[in-house]
Enzyme design. Structure first.
Site, PDB file in Angstrom:
ATOM      1  N   GLY A 273       0.775  -1.246   0.000  1.00  0.00           N
ATOM      2  CA  GLY A 273       0.000   0.000   0.000  1.00  0.00           C
ATOM      3  C   GLY A 273       0.798   1.284   0.000  1.00  0.00           C
TER       4      GLY A 273
ATOM      5  N   ASN B 203       1.455   3.147  -2.573  1.00  0.00           N
ATOM      6  CA  ASN B 203       0.739   4.129  -3.408  1.00  0.00           C
ATOM      7  C   ASN B 203      -0.478   4.682  -2.678  1.00  0.00           C
ATOM      8  OD1 ASN B 203       1.844   4.607  -6.241  1.00  0.00           O
ATOM      9  ND2 ASN B 203       2.094   2.393  -6.001  1.00  0.00           N
TER      10      ASN B 203
ATOM     11  N   ILE C 119      -7.779  -9.698 -11.107  1.00  0.00           N
ATOM     12  CA  ILE C 119      -8.253  -9.150 -12.378  1.00  0.00           C
ATOM     13  C   ILE C 119      -9.712  -8.737 -12.180  1.00  0.00           C
ATOM     14  CG2 ILE C 119      -8.771  -9.734 -14.777  1.00  0.00           C
ATOM     15  CD1 ILE C 119      -6.313 -11.599 -14.677  1.00  0.00           C
TER      16      ILE C 119
ATOM     17  N   ASN D 114      -5.598   2.615 -12.623  1.00  0.00           N
ATOM     18  CA  ASN D 114      -4.587   1.675 -12.127  1.00  0.00           C
ATOM     19  C   ASN D 114      -3.221   2.326 -12.316  1.00  0.00           C
ATOM     20  OD1 ASN D 114      -3.405  -0.800 -11.248  1.00  0.00           O
ATOM     21  ND2 ASN D 114      -2.981  -1.322 -13.383  1.00  0.00           N
TER      22      ASN D 114
ATOM     23  N   HIS E 179       0.835   1.219 -12.984  1.00  0.00           N
ATOM     24  CA  HIS E 179       1.618   0.060 -13.417  1.00  0.00           C
ATOM     25  C   HIS E 179       3.077   0.492 -13.591  1.00  0.00           C
ATOM     26  CE1 HIS E 179       2.400  -3.761 -15.363  1.00  0.00           C
ATOM     27  NE2 HIS E 179       3.091  -3.098 -16.283  1.00  0.00           N
TER      28      HIS E 179
ATOM     29  N   THR F  11      -9.680  -0.962 -18.201  1.00  0.00           N
ATOM     30  CA  THR F  11     -10.616  -1.646 -19.089  1.00  0.00           C
ATOM     31  C   THR F  11     -10.468  -3.143 -18.796  1.00  0.00           C
ATOM     32  OG1 THR F  11      -8.908  -1.702 -20.786  1.00  0.00           O
ATOM     33  CG2 THR F  11     -10.504   0.101 -20.927  1.00  0.00           C
TER      34      THR F  11
ATOM     35  N   ASP G  75      -3.901  -4.102 -17.883  1.00  0.00           N
ATOM     36  CA  ASP G  75      -2.923  -3.043 -18.167  1.00  0.00           C
ATOM     37  C   ASP G  75      -3.086  -2.452 -19.575  1.00  0.00           C
ATOM     38  OD1 ASP G  75      -1.812  -3.531 -15.628  1.00  0.00           O
ATOM     39  OD2 ASP G  75      -0.448  -5.048 -16.417  1.00  0.00           O
TER      40      ASP G  75
ATOM     41  N   GLN H 240       8.567   7.658  -8.429  1.00  0.00           N
ATOM     42  CA  GLN H 240       7.780   8.410  -9.419  1.00  0.00           C
ATOM     43  C   GLN H 240       6.306   8.049  -9.334  1.00  0.00           C
ATOM     44  OE1 GLN H 240       9.195  10.904 -10.758  1.00  0.00           O
ATOM     45  NE2 GLN H 240      11.114  10.218  -9.815  1.00  0.00           N
ATOM     46  N   GLU H 241       6.016   6.779  -9.054  1.00  0.00           N
ATOM     47  CA  GLU H 241       4.616   6.371  -8.899  1.00  0.00           C
ATOM     48  C   GLU H 241       3.937   7.220  -7.837  1.00  0.00           C
ATOM     49  OE1 GLU H 241       3.746   2.169  -8.509  1.00  0.00           O
ATOM     50  OE2 GLU H 241       5.632   1.634  -9.466  1.00  0.00           O
TER      51      GLU H 241
HETATM   52  C1  GRF Z   1       3.311  -0.815  -7.636  1.00  0.00           C
HETATM   53  O1  GRF Z   1       4.565  -0.988  -8.228  1.00  0.00           O
HETATM   54  C2  GRF Z   1       2.254  -0.610  -8.680  1.00  0.00           C
HETATM   55  O2  GRF Z   1       2.725   0.050  -9.812  1.00  0.00           O
HETATM   56  C3  GRF Z   1       1.861  -2.024  -9.044  1.00  0.00           C
HETATM   57  O3  GRF Z   1       1.921  -2.730  -7.841  1.00  0.00           O
HETATM   58  C4  GRF Z   1       2.825  -2.093  -6.946  1.00  0.00           C
HETATM   59  C5  GRF Z   1       2.038  -1.772  -5.722  1.00  0.00           C
HETATM   60  O4  GRF Z   1       2.823  -1.249  -4.712  1.00  0.00           O
HETATM   61  N1  GRF Z   1       0.569  -2.074  -9.673  1.00  0.00           N
HETATM   62  P1  GRF Z   1       2.159  -0.635  -3.423  1.00  0.00           P
HETATM   63  O5  GRF Z   1       1.264  -1.733  -2.823  1.00  0.00           O
HETATM   64  O6  GRF Z   1       1.365   0.559  -3.815  1.00  0.00           O
HETATM   65  O7  GRF Z   1       3.299  -0.307  -2.519  1.00  0.00           O
END
Ligand code: GRF
Length: 224
Positions: free
Chosen positions: A19, A21, A103, A118, A120, A152, A156, A184-185
């Site tokens: 978690g 993100n 999914i 999402n 990725h 969708t 991805d 960066q995410e």
């Molecule tokens: C991230 O790298 C995201 O891009 C991918 O899964 C990972 C999730 O990481 N979809 P976190 O659980 O948000 O730390």
């Protein structure tokens, strides 16, 4: 289509793991950078750290156990139907997949068409799926990155909202590259949510225009 919603935007997050993100989005909301309210954090794994993070911040967390649905021919739809109930009850306007390792079915995708995002860790459409940082290094790519896209039914595959490019260095391992992409995410996902909250995203077919095309969806970064 305009994506303007209420203020603050009501956001639900689906997560399966650590978690980070989710945390970045919580932090951005708390810092006033994103005008949103997290109305539910839903996990399909009881011990997901994401659920703990939600609790720590006083956000409603919910574990929806996939087990009772297993074995049914429509197990995935039935599971998503129960998620939809929660999302409807919480009046969620935007759904974020944040490390969500299931999914999603057409049921959920259609109910939240252009309202589900999402993140990725690759520059899509290169390297969908898993272990993508290793795949990018093994391929010999010079550039990796991350993508925020609408969801969708194809994994991805949805319309790309924002991308950040991260150089691949000769000394990179999958882990070091993943760590730099993750930084960066954590900037990109909150930014995408705020653009949605402000009604600045317009989807035409596969293309997402920001501010009617006046703002770029690409963040280019220097090597570090
Ligand atoms: C991230 O790298 C995201 O891009 C991918 O899964 C990972 C999730 O990481 N979809 P976190 O659980 O948000 O730390």
């Amino acid at each position: 289509m305009s994506t303007k919603r209420t203020t603050p935007l009501r956001v639900a997050v689906l997560a399966s793991g650590r978690g980070s993100n989710l945390q970045a989005i919580i932090d951005a909301i708390e810092a006033g950078q994103v005008e949103a309210k997290i109305v539910a954090v839903i996990g399909n794994k009881k011990d997901a750290v994401a659920l703990e993070r939600a609790r720590k911040h006083g956000l409603p967390d919910l574990f929806v156990d996939p087990k009772p649905f297993a074995g049914r021919p429509d197990s995935r739809e039935a599971y998503d139907r129960s998620l939809l109930d929660v999302l409807a009850k919480q009046d969620a306007e935007l759904v974020l997949l944040a490390g969500y390792m299931r999914i999603v079915t057409g049921l959920l995708v259609n109910a939240y068409a252009n309202r589900m995002m999402n993140i990725h860790p690759s520059l899509l459409p290169s390297f969908p799926g898993l272990e993508v940082q290793k795949k990018a290094i093994d391929w010999g790519c010079k550039l990796a990155g991350c993508t925020v896209h609408f969801v969708t039914e194809g994994v991805d595959e949805g319309p790309i909202i924002l991308q950040a490019a991260v150089p691949i260095l000769d000394r990179d391992t999958p882990d070091t590259l993943a760590a730099r992409i993750l930084e960066q995410e954590h900037k990109l996902y909150p930014r995408a949510v705020q653009l949605f909250a402000e009604g600045r995203l317009h989807v035409e077919g596969r293309r997402v225009f920001i501010d009617g095309g006046k703002t770029s969806g690409l963040a280019l970064l220097s090597p570090s």
